[in-house]
Design a protein around this motif. Structure first.
Motif, short mmCIF file in Angstrom:
data_model
loop_
_atom_site.label_atom_id
_atom_site.label_comp_id
_atom_site.label_asym_id
_atom_site.label_seq_id
_atom_site.Cartn_x
_atom_site.Cartn_y
_atom_site.Cartn_z
N ARG A 184 18.16 -10.11 -14.85
CA ARG A 184 19.21 -9.78 -15.84
C ARG A 184 20.10 -8.68 -15.28
O ARG A 184 19.66 -7.88 -14.44
N SER A 185 21.36 -8.62 -15.79
CA SER A 185 22.26 -7.63 -15.19
C SER A 185 22.09 -6.25 -15.83
O SER A 185 22.35 -5.24 -15.19
N THR A 186 21.63 -6.19 -17.07
CA THR A 186 21.41 -4.88 -17.70
C THR A 186 19.96 -4.44 -17.54
O THR A 186 19.05 -5.14 -17.96
N ALA A 187 19.77 -3.29 -16.92
CA ALA A 187 18.44 -2.69 -16.77
C ALA A 187 17.38 -3.67 -16.27
O ALA A 187 16.34 -3.85 -16.90
N PRO A 188 17.63 -4.31 -15.12
CA PRO A 188 16.61 -5.25 -14.62
C PRO A 188 15.33 -4.52 -14.22
O PRO A 188 15.36 -3.32 -13.96
N LEU A 189 14.25 -5.30 -14.19
CA LEU A 189 12.98 -4.75 -13.71
C LEU A 189 13.11 -4.48 -12.22
O LEU A 189 13.34 -5.40 -11.43
N ARG A 190 13.02 -3.23 -11.83
CA ARG A 190 13.00 -2.89 -10.40
C ARG A 190 12.38 -1.51 -10.23
O ARG A 190 12.38 -0.70 -11.17
N LYS A 191 11.87 -1.28 -9.05
CA LYS A 191 11.27 0.03 -8.77
C LYS A 191 12.38 1.04 -8.58
O LYS A 191 13.34 0.77 -7.85
N ALA A 192 12.29 2.20 -9.23
CA ALA A 192 13.28 3.26 -8.99
C ALA A 192 13.07 3.77 -7.57
O ALA A 192 11.94 3.76 -7.07
N ASP A 193 14.16 4.21 -6.92
CA ASP A 193 14.04 4.65 -5.53
C ASP A 193 13.00 5.76 -5.37
O ASP A 193 12.31 5.83 -4.37
N ASP A 194 12.90 6.62 -6.40
CA ASP A 194 11.97 7.75 -6.27
C ASP A 194 10.65 7.52 -6.99
O ASP A 194 9.89 8.46 -7.25
N ALA A 195 10.33 6.26 -7.31
CA ALA A 195 9.04 5.96 -7.95
C ALA A 195 7.98 5.69 -6.88
O ALA A 195 8.30 5.24 -5.78
N VAL A 196 6.74 5.96 -7.23
CA VAL A 196 5.62 5.66 -6.32
C VAL A 196 5.06 4.31 -6.72
O VAL A 196 4.74 4.09 -7.89
N GLU A 197 4.97 3.39 -5.75
CA GLU A 197 4.44 2.06 -6.06
C GLU A 197 2.93 2.03 -5.89
O GLU A 197 2.40 2.56 -4.92
N LEU A 198 2.27 1.44 -6.86
CA LEU A 198 0.81 1.39 -6.82
C LEU A 198 0.36 -0.03 -7.17
O LEU A 198 0.65 -0.52 -8.27
N SER A 199 -0.32 -0.68 -6.22
CA SER A 199 -0.83 -2.02 -6.52
C SER A 199 -2.22 -1.89 -7.12
O SER A 199 -3.05 -1.14 -6.64
N THR A 200 -2.45 -2.64 -8.19
CA THR A 200 -3.74 -2.53 -8.88
C THR A 200 -4.68 -3.68 -8.50
O THR A 200 -5.75 -3.81 -9.08
N ASP A 201 -4.27 -4.50 -7.53
CA ASP A 201 -5.13 -5.61 -7.09
C ASP A 201 -6.49 -5.09 -6.65
O ASP A 201 -6.57 -4.18 -5.83
N GLY A 202 -7.53 -5.68 -7.20
CA GLY A 202 -8.89 -5.34 -6.76
C GLY A 202 -9.37 -3.97 -7.22
O GLY A 202 -10.45 -3.54 -6.85
N LEU A 203 -8.58 -3.27 -8.02
CA LEU A 203 -9.02 -1.95 -8.50
C LEU A 203 -9.48 -2.06 -9.95
O LEU A 203 -8.92 -2.83 -10.73
N SER A 204 -10.50 -1.28 -10.30
CA SER A 204 -10.94 -1.25 -11.71
C SER A 204 -9.97 -0.37 -12.49
O SER A 204 -9.20 0.40 -11.90
N ILE A 205 -10.05 -0.47 -13.81
CA ILE A 205 -9.18 0.36 -14.65
C ILE A 205 -9.43 1.84 -14.35
O ILE A 205 -8.50 2.63 -14.23
N GLY A 206 -10.71 2.19 -14.20
CA GLY A 206 -11.07 3.59 -13.92
C GLY A 206 -10.46 4.06 -12.61
O GLY A 206 -9.99 5.20 -12.51
N GLU A 207 -10.44 3.17 -11.61
CA GLU A 207 -9.89 3.56 -10.31
C GLU A 207 -8.37 3.77 -10.40
O GLU A 207 -7.82 4.71 -9.83
#
Ligand code: CDP
Length: 230
Positions: A184-207
């Motif tokens: 979408r052109s208004t406020a699309p889903l994207r990572k902000a340049d200064d955000a930290v990306e974290l993949s949750t694959d294979g991690l428990s909620i606690g982790e």
């Protein structure tokens, strides 16, 4: 800078675990949690029930003014009613992104969201927290996971609620929603340049919770250090 209330902005695609983590982290920090997806879902429920199609129109504009939406400590009230269950149905899953792509709908929610963080700060999750709603947030996190992992989680969630959607359908629906949200052109889903990306694959909620809390500690430590050397 550091006397500003703490805003933790968490964005990411459907099923990445944003709301579970955001709730836990808010509880740990003792600040409110804001589920912005629930606001979009509540408006979608309101508009869909009135048969207002997801296109910008005078009817849409009036309906958005009419809709009474209220955020309390524990719930979101639409027309004074807790709609927690009604907004998480396959029907709303299917229509919410089309409504959320409309600038009229997004504008209706902008101030409401910003207002919530003013006094005590908050942890907010959604698609445009770090990019649009809280661009000055002190902590910005982009949570991801593979399509299959996200679909698996959503499938189990639906099964627990006795909704009989098959895994393949859930996967396709999640991909479709991601496509709509990202393109979408208004406020699309994207990572902000200064955000930290974290993949949750294979991690428990606690982790994931620990990783997020460590990240917040690091950022706050740096700020304190920065203040100390000023
Ligand atoms: O929990 P899930 O990731 O499935 O979705 P949600 O966070 O409840 O959000 C539902 C939908 O609302 C998303 O697919 C987006 O279309 C929209 N949304 C948005 O556009 N902006 C936000 N800040 C939050 C949600």
């Amino acid at each position: 800078m550091t006397d500003q209330p703490l805003i933790v902005a968490i964005d990411g695609p459907a099923g990445a675990g944003k709301s579970t983590i955001a709730k836990l982290v808010a509880g740990f920090l003792g600040i409110p949690y804001l589920d912005t997806g629930a606001l979009y879902r509540a408006l979608a429920l309101f508009l869909d029930a009135r048969g207002i199609p997801p296109v910008e129109s005078d009817a849409l504009f009036s309906a958005l003014q009419e809709a009474s939406l209220e955020i309390t400590e524990k719930e979101i009230l639409l027309e004074g009613k807790n709609v927690g269950a009604e907004i998480r149905t396959p029907r709303i899953d299917a229509v919410v992104s089309a409504y959320a792509s409309l600038p009229m709908v997004r504008n209706r929610l902008l101030d409401l969201q910003r207002e919530q963080g003013k006094r005590n700060g908050l942890v907010a999750d959604g698609r445009d927290m770090a990019t649009v709603v809280f661009p000055d947030a002190r902590v910005k996190i982009f949570l991801t996971a593979s399509d299959e992992e996200r679909a698996r989680r959503r499938f189990l969630e639906l099964r627990a609620r006795k909704e009989s959607t098959g895994y393949e359908d859930v996967l396709e629906q999640i991909r479709e929603r991601d496509r709509t949200d990202s393109s979408r052109s208004t406020a699309p889903l994207r990572k902000a340049d200064d955000a930290v990306e974290l993949s949750t694959d294979g991690l428990s909620i606690g982790e994931v919770r620990e990783k997020v809390l460590n990240l917040i500690r690091e950022i706050l430590d740096k700020e304190n250090h920065y203040d100390a050397v000023q």
